[in-house]
Design a protein around this motif. Structure first.
Motif, PDB file in Angstrom:
ATOM      1  N   ARG A   1       0.835  -1.194   0.000  1.00  0.00           N
ATOM      2  CA  ARG A   1       0.000   0.000   0.000  1.00  0.00           C
ATOM      3  C   ARG A   1       0.872   1.247   0.000  1.00  0.00           C
ATOM      4  NH1 ARG A   1      -4.492  -1.793   4.433  1.00  0.00           N
ATOM      5  NH2 ARG A   1      -5.233  -3.624   3.301  1.00  0.00           N
ATOM      6  N   SER A   2       0.244   2.343  -0.259  1.00  0.00           N
ATOM      7  CA  SER A   2       0.934   3.631  -0.290  1.00  0.00           C
ATOM      8  C   SER A   2       1.120   4.184   1.118  1.00  0.00           C
ATOM      9  CB  SER A   2       0.119   4.626  -1.118  1.00  0.00           C
ATOM     10  OG  SER A   2       0.683   5.904  -1.042  1.00  0.00           O
TER      11      SER A   2
ATOM     12  N   SER B   1      -2.644   8.391   1.656  1.00  0.00           N
ATOM     13  CA  SER B   1      -3.918   8.162   0.986  1.00  0.00           C
ATOM     14  C   SER B   1      -4.643   9.496   0.865  1.00  0.00           C
ATOM     15  CB  SER B   1      -4.771   7.155   1.761  1.00  0.00           C
ATOM     16  OG  SER B   1      -5.188   7.706   2.992  1.00  0.00           O
TER      17      SER B   1
ATOM     18  N   THR C   1      -8.457  11.060   0.806  1.00  0.00           N
ATOM     19  CA  THR C   1      -9.875  10.858   1.048  1.00  0.00           C
ATOM     20  C   THR C   1     -10.557  12.213   1.030  1.00  0.00           C
ATOM     21  OG1 THR C   1      -9.330   8.978   2.466  1.00  0.00           O
ATOM     22  CG2 THR C   1     -11.565   9.827   2.624  1.00  0.00           C
TER      23      THR C   1
ATOM     24  N   THR D   1      -0.608   7.070   6.028  1.00  0.00           N
ATOM     25  CA  THR D   1      -1.059   5.737   6.432  1.00  0.00           C
ATOM     26  C   THR D   1      -0.024   5.125   7.368  1.00  0.00           C
ATOM     27  OG1 THR D   1       0.047   4.566   4.627  1.00  0.00           O
ATOM     28  CG2 THR D   1      -2.175   5.428   4.190  1.00  0.00           C
TER      29      THR D   1
END
Length: 132
Positions: free
Chosen positions: A71-72, A75, A77, A84
């Motif tokens: 995963r990065s 993130s 949103t 993260t």
């Protein structure tokens, strides 16, 4: 009279033998601790981890593991960027292990990040899981 040290003709040390991936922060801390305690350095640890991964080939066989997408570390949103729990980790390797892994990565058609994260995931889950 001034004296100077001889200049290296090789230039700066090459960074060819480094792969980069991302892992959860807790796994990153665990790997660093294991490396120091059991291998002395991160380089020796990652050499051993990737060598064992390439020898055992857990992506083949009766119960193959899936390639894992890291995963990065960030993130977005609703237009807002957040950090993260995933952190970048550099795998410094001997040239020999790096070259073997690079050839295999090309043959398998996966990215360096996916290959390394999958190897780390496999090692932490199946080879040397943290003690509860």
């Amino acid at each position: 009279m001034t004296t100077s040290l001889p200049q290296s003709t090789d230039g700066p040390e090459k960074e060819k033998s480094v792969f980069q991936t991302r892992v959860p922060a807790t796994i990153r801390l665990y790997l660093k601790g294991m490396a120091v305690v059991h291998y002395g350095t991160l380089k020796r640890f990652f050499d051993a981890l990737l060598t064992q991964f390439m020898q055992q080939r857990p992506w083949e066989g009766d119960a193959p593991i899936d390639w894992m997408q890291p995963r990065s570390p960030h993130s977005v949103t609703n237009g807002r960027s957040t950090v993260t729990n995933w952190r970048v980790i550099n795998l410094h390797l001997s040239d020999d292990v790096y070259d073997q892994a690079e050839r295999l990565i090309q043959q398998l058609g996966v990215s360096q990040a996916v290959f390394c994260y999958t190897a780390i995931y496999w090692w932490v889950k199946y080879i040397q899981p943290p003690k509860a």
